[in-house]
Scaffold this active site. Structure first.
Site, PDB file in Angstrom:
ATOM      1  N   GLU A 167     -11.930 -63.202  23.091  1.00  0.00           N
ATOM      2  CA  GLU A 167     -11.162 -64.272  23.579  1.00  0.00           C
ATOM      3  C   GLU A 167     -10.673 -63.927  25.112  1.00  0.00           C
ATOM      4  O   GLU A 167     -10.504 -62.729  25.479  1.00  0.00           O
ATOM      5  CB  GLU A 167      -9.898 -64.382  22.841  1.00  0.00           C
ATOM      6  N   CYS A 184      -4.616 -48.392  17.958  1.00  0.00           N
ATOM      7  CA  CYS A 184      -3.074 -48.402  18.038  1.00  0.00           C
ATOM      8  C   CYS A 184      -2.545 -49.343  16.801  1.00  0.00           C
ATOM      9  O   CYS A 184      -3.027 -50.546  16.683  1.00  0.00           O
ATOM     10  CB  CYS A 184      -2.723 -49.073  19.496  1.00  0.00           C
ATOM     11  N   CYS A 193      -6.527 -63.433  31.435  1.00  0.00           N
ATOM     12  CA  CYS A 193      -6.521 -61.965  30.895  1.00  0.00           C
ATOM     13  C   CYS A 193      -8.109 -61.933  29.905  1.00  0.00           C
ATOM     14  O   CYS A 193      -8.062 -62.927  29.214  1.00  0.00           O
ATOM     15  CB  CYS A 193      -5.348 -62.146  29.662  1.00  0.00           C
ATOM     16  N   GLY A 248      -9.920 -54.631  23.697  1.00  0.00           N
ATOM     17  CA  GLY A 248     -10.737 -53.569  24.082  1.00  0.00           C
ATOM     18  C   GLY A 248     -10.087 -52.542  25.121  1.00  0.00           C
ATOM     19  O   GLY A 248      -9.051 -53.044  25.649  1.00  0.00           O
ATOM     20  N   CYS A 270      -1.449 -53.042  17.133  1.00  0.00           N
ATOM     21  CA  CYS A 270      -2.148 -54.291  18.057  1.00  0.00           C
ATOM     22  C   CYS A 270      -3.262 -54.774  17.131  1.00  0.00           C
ATOM     23  O   CYS A 270      -3.777 -54.281  16.298  1.00  0.00           O
ATOM     24  CB  CYS A 270      -3.059 -53.336  19.135  1.00  0.00           C
ATOM     25  N   SER A 281      -0.720 -48.172  29.228  1.00  0.00           N
ATOM     26  CA  SER A 281       0.068 -48.156  28.061  1.00  0.00           C
ATOM     27  C   SER A 281       0.720 -47.127  27.438  1.00  0.00           C
ATOM     28  O   SER A 281       0.301 -46.218  26.580  1.00  0.00           O
ATOM     29  CB  SER A 281      -0.729 -48.900  27.170  1.00  0.00           C
ATOM     30  N   SER A 335      -5.917 -52.159  32.460  1.00  0.00           N
ATOM     31  CA  SER A 335      -4.869 -51.515  31.599  1.00  0.00           C
ATOM     32  C   SER A 335      -5.537 -50.618  30.731  1.00  0.00           C
ATOM     33  O   SER A 335      -6.680 -50.967  29.845  1.00  0.00           O
ATOM     34  CB  SER A 335      -4.246 -52.699  30.795  1.00  0.00           C
ATOM     35  N   CYS A 379      -3.519 -60.240  22.188  1.00  0.00           N
ATOM     36  CA  CYS A 379      -3.983 -58.823  21.436  1.00  0.00           C
ATOM     37  C   CYS A 379      -4.839 -59.337  20.079  1.00  0.00           C
ATOM     38  O   CYS A 379      -4.669 -58.680  19.073  1.00  0.00           O
ATOM     39  CB  CYS A 379      -2.791 -58.174  20.963  1.00  0.00           C
ATOM     40  N   CYS A 405     -11.864 -52.633  19.343  1.00  0.00           N
ATOM     41  CA  CYS A 405     -11.352 -51.747  20.147  1.00  0.00           C
ATOM     42  C   CYS A 405     -11.509 -50.481  19.126  1.00  0.00           C
ATOM     43  O   CYS A 405     -10.989 -50.562  17.979  1.00  0.00           O
ATOM     44  CB  CYS A 405      -9.908 -51.994  20.394  1.00  0.00           C
TER      45      CYS A 405
END
Ligand code: SAH
Length: 373
Positions: A110, A134, A123, A185, A137, A242, A219, A361, A130
């Site tokens: 997305e 985390c 974005c 990712g 997320c 992050s 990021s 996210c 990923c």
């Protein structure tokens, strides 16, 4: 302490399965070589790049500098369609639009397009899923499916640029101004494809979109080897780290890769990046109620950052489905900001664009998977 199962080299951890090759996968010189290999004069590559990056055209019928009988086959070979729109969802009176894309192998990713008074930001996703795991997320929950190719990443950006020029957002035609690698990712875990995409953004027309490196934000969870490599590129990209907490004990949980590269090491790498590029970096900090939003943590963060050229971006947690965690109370958020500011640390609270469309996210792709599973 166990090291998480994450491949830490720049090799592709999960093979892209026969993603068709696209002009955007290559450097400008390689594009001309590819044209030659296809039996075309090298200047055809430049012509197609001009249609793709400068005119944002996806209609080969209009490529009048290329013989009509060749247009479609050249377009198929150099700019095959890599991403197909599954659906778009809008909110904020249309100023935020989330696009769900299906890749050639059915994988979903997305991107989110956001129009503000002074800029338009997209974005984008750099991986399907990923591997960083985390726990707060949505993308992290499902693990890594595969890396995206530079073409697949670039297609998200070019589609956004096209939507802007075509006036698809309220307010009339506009230009895409900013690109943030903050979708699905970990960009530095797909380093080569991400850097090729970055060059496609920053190279002047017709080799790229001619958008300044300063308008591009990468990021990262804090892959120190990736930050070091990025430092050597000599590009003034905006780096976002992050961090999410100033203490290693909690960060080992919130950002598991911390057990490989701790806070001190990550900040040292970001400082070197800042010294080399002159670019202030961002510290991303998702505020999670009663987890990382205590005033002592703000105090510790303030002390950690007060002599650094960094800016803190507080993100009210966007709770993932089924999560026991939620965003901080208003008063705790305000206190967190106040303490940071008392150290002279610049801080902003990120607006929560797109929240009602699972705007952040990995949540739209996750919702779509549930619908189709
Ligand atoms: N892997 C990269 C980029 C992807 S996410 C990284 O971690 O930086 C972009 C930002 O959104 C990161 O700061 C990430 O920690 C944050 N984020 C992820 N899930 C979130 C959530 N549920 N609420 C608020 N921020 C979140």
């Amino acid at each position: 302490m166990s090291t998480p199962e994450i491949k830490l080299t720049f090799e592709e951890p999960i093979q892209r399965k026969n993603v068709p090759k696209h002009l955007a996968d290559y450097s400008p010189d390689e594009r001309r070589d590819v044209a030659k290999l296809l039996g075309l004069p090298p200047f055809r590559a430049t012509q197609v790049a001009t249609h793709y990056f400068s005119h944002l055209s996806n209609d080969p019928q209009t490529w009048s500098d290329i013989p009509a009988e060749l247009r479609h086959s050249i377009a198929d070979q150099l700019t095959p369609k890599l991403i197909e729109l599954v659906r778009s969802v809008s909110c904020d009176e249309g100023m935020t639009r989330k696009d769900l894309w299906k890749l050639h192998d059915g994988v979903l990713v997305e991107s989110v397009l956001m129009r503000y008074t002074d800029r338009v930001t997209v974005c984008i996703s750099s991986q399907a899923g990923c591997g960083m795991n985390c726990p707060f997320c949505a993308t992290g929950q499902a693990g890594l499916t595969r890396n995206l190719s530079a073409g697949e990443i670039t297609e998200q950006i070019v589609s956004a640029a096209r939507a802007c020029v075509n006036g698809e957002l309220p307010g009339g035609p506009t230009r895409l101004s900013n690109i943030v690698f903050m979708g699905m990712g970990e960009p530095l875990a797909n380093y080569n494809a991400v850097m090729r995409s970055v060059r496609n953004i920053t190279d002047p027309h017709p080799d790229g979109l001619g958008i300044s490196a300063r308008s591009v934000t990468v990021s990262t969870v804090g892959l120190v080897n990736g930050i070091e490599k990025l430092t050597e590129e000599g590009l003034a990209l905006t780096l976002a780290v992050s961090l999410h907490t100033p203490d290693d004990e909690l960060r080992d949980t919130l950002v598991p890769i911390n057990s490989r590269w701790n806070i001190k090491e990550v900040l040292a790498a970001a400082d070197k990046y800042e010294k080399r590029t002159g670019r202030r970096y961002s510290i991303e900090y998702a505020l999670i109620r009663d987890i990382n939003d205590q005033s002592w943590r703000s105090d510790l963060l303030g002390r950690l950052l007060k002599n650094r050229n960094a800016h803190v971006n507080l993100i009210p947690l966007n709770p993932t489905p089924g999560s026991k965690w939620t965003a901080s109370r208003r008063e705790d958020e305000a206190e967190f900001v106040r303490i940071l500011e008392s150290y002279g640390v610049p801080v902003t609270v990120r607006d929560t664009r797109g929240r009602e469309i699972d705007g952040a996210c990995g949540q739209l792709a996750a919702a779509e998977k549930t619908r189709t599973d």
